[in-house]
Design an enzyme around this catalytic site. Sequence first.
Site, mmCIF file in Angstrom:
data_model
loop_
_atom_site.group_PDB
_atom_site.id
_atom_site.type_symbol
_atom_site.label_atom_id
_atom_site.label_comp_id
_atom_site.label_asym_id
_atom_site.label_seq_id
_atom_site.Cartn_x
_atom_site.Cartn_y
_atom_site.Cartn_z
ATOM 1 N N GLY A 1 4.194 1.709 0.169
ATOM 2 C CA GLY A 1 2.916 1.303 0.748
ATOM 3 C C GLY A 1 2.269 2.445 1.492
ATOM 4 O O GLY A 1 2.542 3.619 1.223
ATOM 5 N N SER A 2 1.441 2.092 2.448
ATOM 6 C CA SER A 2 0.653 3.102 3.159
ATOM 7 C C SER A 2 1.508 3.871 4.163
ATOM 8 O O SER A 2 2.582 3.411 4.582
ATOM 9 C CB SER A 2 -0.493 2.417 3.894
ATOM 10 O OG SER A 2 0.052 1.445 4.767
ATOM 11 N N GLY B 1 4.778 2.811 6.716
ATOM 12 C CA GLY B 1 5.994 3.614 6.889
ATOM 13 C C GLY B 1 6.220 3.973 8.349
ATOM 14 O O GLY B 1 7.352 3.931 8.846
ATOM 15 N N GLU C 1 8.221 5.317 -0.012
ATOM 16 C CA GLU C 1 7.276 5.782 -1.041
ATOM 17 C C GLU C 1 5.892 5.482 -0.495
ATOM 18 O O GLU C 1 5.356 4.395 -0.698
ATOM 19 C CB GLU C 1 7.520 5.025 -2.354
ATOM 20 C CG GLU C 1 8.886 5.225 -2.958
ATOM 21 C CD GLU C 1 9.062 6.588 -3.617
ATOM 22 O OE1 GLU C 1 8.117 7.390 -3.616
ATOM 23 O OE2 GLU C 1 10.171 6.847 -4.121
ATOM 24 N N CYS D 1 -0.962 5.662 -6.144
ATOM 25 C CA CYS D 1 -0.480 6.602 -5.119
ATOM 26 C C CYS D 1 -0.645 8.033 -5.618
ATOM 27 O O CYS D 1 -0.814 8.957 -4.837
ATOM 28 C CB CYS D 1 0.974 6.306 -4.784
ATOM 29 S SG CYS D 1 2.021 6.223 -6.235
#
Length: 517
Positions: free
Chosen positions: A251-252, A256, A273, A307
């Site tokens: 995700g963003s 994270g 990721e 991404c």
Amino acid sequence: MSTVVVDPLVLPGTDELRERALAALRRCGVTTAGHTGDTGDTITVRTPITGADLFDIPAADTRDVAAAIDAAHEAFGRWRMVPAPARGALVKRFGELVGRHRADLADLIGIEVGKIRSEALGEVQEMIDICDLAVGLSRQLTGRTMPSERPGHRLMETWHPLGVVGVISAFNFPAAVWSWNVALATVCGNTMVWKPSPRAVLTATACTALFDRAAADVGAPANLNVLVIASAADAAVLVDSPRVPLVSATGSQAMGERIAPRVAARFGRVILELGGNNAAVVTPSADLDLTTRAVVFAAVGTAGQRCTTLRRLIVHESIADEVAARLRAAYARLPIGDPFTESTLVGPLIDGQAHQSMARALRQAVADGGTILTGGDRRPTGTSAFYVEPVLVRMPAQTAIVRAETFAPILYLLTYRTLDEAIALHNDVPQGLSSSIFTTDQREAERFLAADGSDCGLVNVNIGTSGAEIGGAFGGEKATGGGREAGSDAWRAYMRRATNTINYSGALPLAQHIDFA
Ligand code: NAD
């Protein structure tokens, strides 16, 4: 901004999409979607194709998430003792079922995420590919043997499953990224609790049904992958539970930043990721036909919501005008619209928030001295869906807005004079996911691949930044989080290593010649 007047897009009706989703779910064996208890919480399934709400799905609460961890933990006790090649049989069966329901999964991905047909089918193909890889891997979870310094001793490594893997996934790859995790984690002997994006819960429900059917078909235990459709707040249980040794989160960067310190505080592991801000360098020797095609796919594919989307194009000043002209011509021909129409190349943005971020970024880019070369307008639809023209912006410098990831089809064009300058610009962003160089000069390509070249996890020559194959390890550095999934030796992150020393000599020599008699 472009002033071309375009006709309103023709879109399918909301009832048609609802029926199509229900039919795909039924064929995948889903009888009910969502949490079966009565928490009172719901998640609304919305389609970006028309912007309409389709269903309300009952959601789990914190107690349900805790119960899911318990169930997956209980299953782990049995699953870890199943030989790895037998675990591979489950993944093989799952891959077969995914292949059989390819069109159904692509329908759900199209309806929930707005992916065009070929990209939705490509995402499903990626699931099949990772299953193939994991089946082979199930016979190759090898450890090393090392020479012991002591006579009559053997030194070796063994790899063991970790336990329950918490999988948190993003909206834009609602099936493939989970399948990277599930295929590897399963052959490695782990079980999973999966919290999907609230924007892709139907896809997650169908994937889970197929996985459960595969488990039943091969006689594997239940609860190897427990789906929790829950809010981010309720999913905190997954992040904080000491019974979840690994959290694999996609995700963003903001997500994270929230979860990584919490998992670290309990000495758990993470595979992160996170966002990218991917760039390509175009040198004077580049094949510009090939470069243009690669850049367009990388910059506008999935409507700029990958991404690995190409967000910065760093072009030698001697060819910048020509590259810009070629891209303007290609952008003018892009078919934008209903993702289910075969000829469409650009589908919708996920929602109005994504459109707001795009508009905000463009305003800032212009305020910073940028010039919009083409695109940027929203196409009229008469609905609350957000179809936008991919946009190309020439920037005088790499300003703060260029250094941030805006999850929309904006490509910033920057120029350079020397390759050193291009590489410095390339690396001067917080993220480090994917990168490319377009060149026919081997010295330039090697310089980009060298230790002082691109600082990304994915470094390509003469292909775009998106569209990685599953055979290589996928992931990025810096604020992208450092995680690796998919091929190569990414499986090691799902296992724990034990170093074993075996003495078969009958004597007791100590290491480092220590005399303790
Ligand atoms: P997001 O960060 O909004 O959400 C991702 C997931 O995290 C969702 O399931 C969300 O509910 C969950 N989440 C958020 N906060 C949480 C918390 N505190 N605790 C537990 N779960 C939490 O991202 P998104 O909008 O769904 O996806 C787009 C982003 O994902 C982009 O930044 C994109 O670059 C990134 N992405 C990265 C990769 C990669 O492999 N590097 C792949 C796909 C997407």
